[in-house]
Design an enzyme around this catalytic site. Structure first.
Site, PDB file in Angstrom:
ATOM      1  N   LYS A   1      60.241  52.669  65.941  1.00 58.34           N
ATOM      2  CA  LYS A   1      60.601  53.003  67.322  1.00 58.34           C
ATOM      3  C   LYS A   1      60.552  51.777  68.236  1.00 58.34           C
ATOM      4  O   LYS A   1      59.719  50.905  68.046  1.00 58.34           O
ATOM      5  CB  LYS A   1      59.587  54.054  67.807  1.00 58.34           C
ATOM      6  N   LYS A   4      56.949  50.232  73.884  1.00 59.94           N
ATOM      7  CA  LYS A   4      56.632  49.270  74.932  1.00 59.94           C
ATOM      8  C   LYS A   4      55.327  48.538  74.670  1.00 59.94           C
ATOM      9  O   LYS A   4      55.058  47.526  75.280  1.00 59.94           O
ATOM     10  CB  LYS A   4      56.622  49.946  76.291  1.00 59.94           C
ATOM     11  N   LYS A  59      48.224  55.120  64.873  1.00 54.63           N
ATOM     12  CA  LYS A  59      47.528  54.167  65.753  1.00 54.63           C
ATOM     13  C   LYS A  59      46.130  53.863  65.243  1.00 54.63           C
ATOM     14  O   LYS A  59      45.660  52.730  65.329  1.00 54.63           O
ATOM     15  CB  LYS A  59      47.457  54.711  67.180  1.00 54.63           C
TER      16      LYS A  59
HETATM   17  P1  AMP Z   1      55.505  56.427  76.395  1.00 47.03           P
HETATM   18  O1  AMP Z   1      56.133  55.083  76.520  1.00 47.03           O
HETATM   19  O2  AMP Z   1      54.941  56.612  75.009  1.00 47.03           O
HETATM   20  O3  AMP Z   1      54.588  56.787  77.481  1.00 47.03           O
HETATM   21  O4  AMP Z   1      56.710  57.460  76.470  1.00 47.03           O
HETATM   22  C1  AMP Z   1      57.265  57.981  77.655  1.00 47.03           C
HETATM   23  C2  AMP Z   1      58.495  58.797  77.303  1.00 47.03           C
HETATM   24  O5  AMP Z   1      59.511  57.957  76.736  1.00 47.03           O
HETATM   25  C3  AMP Z   1      58.216  59.880  76.244  1.00 47.03           C
HETATM   26  O6  AMP Z   1      58.961  61.033  76.571  1.00 47.03           O
HETATM   27  C4  AMP Z   1      58.711  59.273  74.976  1.00 47.03           C
HETATM   28  O7  AMP Z   1      59.104  60.232  74.038  1.00 47.03           O
HETATM   29  C5  AMP Z   1      59.904  58.456  75.462  1.00 47.03           C
HETATM   30  N1  AMP Z   1      60.163  57.316  74.587  1.00 47.03           N
HETATM   31  C6  AMP Z   1      59.346  56.246  74.382  1.00 47.03           C
HETATM   32  N2  AMP Z   1      59.894  55.379  73.509  1.00 47.03           N
HETATM   33  C7  AMP Z   1      61.085  55.924  73.133  1.00 47.03           C
HETATM   34  C8  AMP Z   1      62.121  55.513  72.243  1.00 47.03           C
HETATM   35  N3  AMP Z   1      62.050  54.363  71.569  1.00 47.03           N
HETATM   36  N4  AMP Z   1      63.210  56.303  72.119  1.00 47.03           N
HETATM   37  C9  AMP Z   1      63.297  57.470  72.815  1.00 47.03           C
HETATM   38  N5  AMP Z   1      62.357  57.915  73.662  1.00 47.03           N
HETATM   39  C10 AMP Z   1      61.263  57.159  73.827  1.00 47.03           C
END
Ligand code: AMP
Ligand code: TRP
Length: 341
Positions: free
Chosen positions: A197, A200, A112
């Protein structure tokens, strides 16, 4: 009963990756088997350029989607991180056991920060210290398990290191947690770029399936997914990442195994069609429940208020113990002062 904690950042609209990698398991397994807390980690959304009104809006939406995904406030605690001061109280103390080298080694920070610098922007200090705040989130609740997708495993390892180090230096204070990952779909990839990945925070979304995408939009995105050159449907993450991603998504939505499913398809087109329908069906109940919850915002607000109260009561004694252990003088409480007068 074991304690489970996990969090999700309100930095964008939630994706299929969030759901399959994390939220679905929280609802289907963790809340039933553990004393579980799920947190909208809004402080973490301030580590990169942000619009205050958008963070506020996304925090509410993220909480609503957690409930829509099946988290039940009768079974688990759902709350917003900034409503519970213990997180930042503990974070500072943990900064005093973490090292700057350790922080700079975090893959997510490196990626990042590099992206931010390439854009000519500056890197917020909080982006560097973010994993310590995440450690505080986890350790404040004496969590045993942290269900996350693959990208967060390194941060949970760091949390373990900090807990062990603190306990060794200052006496046993923290439970040492461990990360748990889903069997399939621990890393759902971007449909347009299956080597990165599905995130979002990506501004453009043709390769990202959002939980609130209309069925038609989901269908279009899946049908246009980049697949690999070749004819046969085989499951191989290294050489056929696009196909492997679709097979994993299909497996996660239908309860099958990617390897086995690959044998059932003669063409990429059929695989895409079935994957699109499986995703649409998986998201259907969530979208419906979300619509209902949006009609009653005071319900969500009530859940968050009660959740923060419960969370505060759990975290307070742990953080107080850490303050004492590290050498901070406990404040004298009023009745003692009055008695001394
Ligand atoms: P975040 O969106 O980074 O706050 O992630 C929230 C949760 O979703 C965390 O446990 C991440 O590891 C999981 N997560 C986010 N993006 C992915 C993805 N593309 N595949 C699997 N898990 C994800
Ligand atoms: N860092 C996590 C992510 O980007 C979100 C998070 C913050 C988290 N605190 C946490 C996850 C505590 C699990 C436990 O996805």
């Amino acid at each position: 009963m074991k304690r489970v904690f996990s969090g999700i950042k309100p930095t964008g609209h939630l994706t299929l990756g969030n759901y399959l990698g994390a939220m679905r398991r929280w609802a289907a397994v963790d809340q039933h088997q553990a004393d579980a807390l799920f947190c909208v980690v809004d402080l973490h959304a301030l580590t990169v350029d942000h619009d205050p009104a958008r963070v506020r809006r996304l925090s509410r939406q993220t909480a609503t989607l957690l409930l829509a995904a099946g988290l039940d406030p009768e079974l688990c605690t759902v709350f917003v991180q900034s409503h519970v001061d213990e997180h930042t109280r503990l974070s500072y103390v943990l900064e005093c056991v973490a090292t700057d080298g350790e922080m700079r080694r975090m893959i997510q920070y490196k990626e990042k920060a590099a992206r931010e610098r390439a854009r000519g922007g500056s890197v917020r200090l909080s982006l560097l210290t973010y994993p310590v705040l995440m450690a505080a989130d986890i350790l404040a609740y004496g969590s045993d398990e942290v269900p996350v997708g693959d990208d967060q495993v390194q941060h949970v390892e760091l949390t373990r290191d900090l807990a062990v180090r603190f306990n060794q230096r200052y006496g046993h204070t923290f439970v040492v947690p461990r990360a748990t990952r889903p069997g399939v779909a621990a890393r759902v990839m971007n449909l347009q770029d299956p080597t990165s990945k599905m995130g979002k925070s990506d501004d453009v979304g043709p390769g990202v399936v959002y939980l609130l995408d209309e069925p038609d939009v989901v269908r279009k995105k899946v049908m246009r997914a980049v697949t690999d050159s070749g004819q046969d449907v085989v499951y191989d993450r290294e050489t056929q990442p696009g196909l492997a991603n679709l097979l994993e998504i299909l497996a996660a939505c239908t309860g099958g195994e990617p390897e086995e499913l690959s044998g059932a398809y003669a063409s990429y087109g059929d695989l895409k069609k079935d994957t699109a329908e499986a995703v649409i069906e998986t998201l259907r109940p969530l979208r419906e429940r979300h619509r209902e919850l949006c009609a009653d915002p005071s319900y969500v607000e009530g859940v968050l208020a009660a959740g923060a109260g419960k969370a505060r009561a759990m975290a307070r004694p742990v953080v107080d113990a850490a303050y004492r252990a590290i050498g901070l003088l406990p404040p004298v409480v009023e009745p003692v002062l009055n008695a001394a007068r």
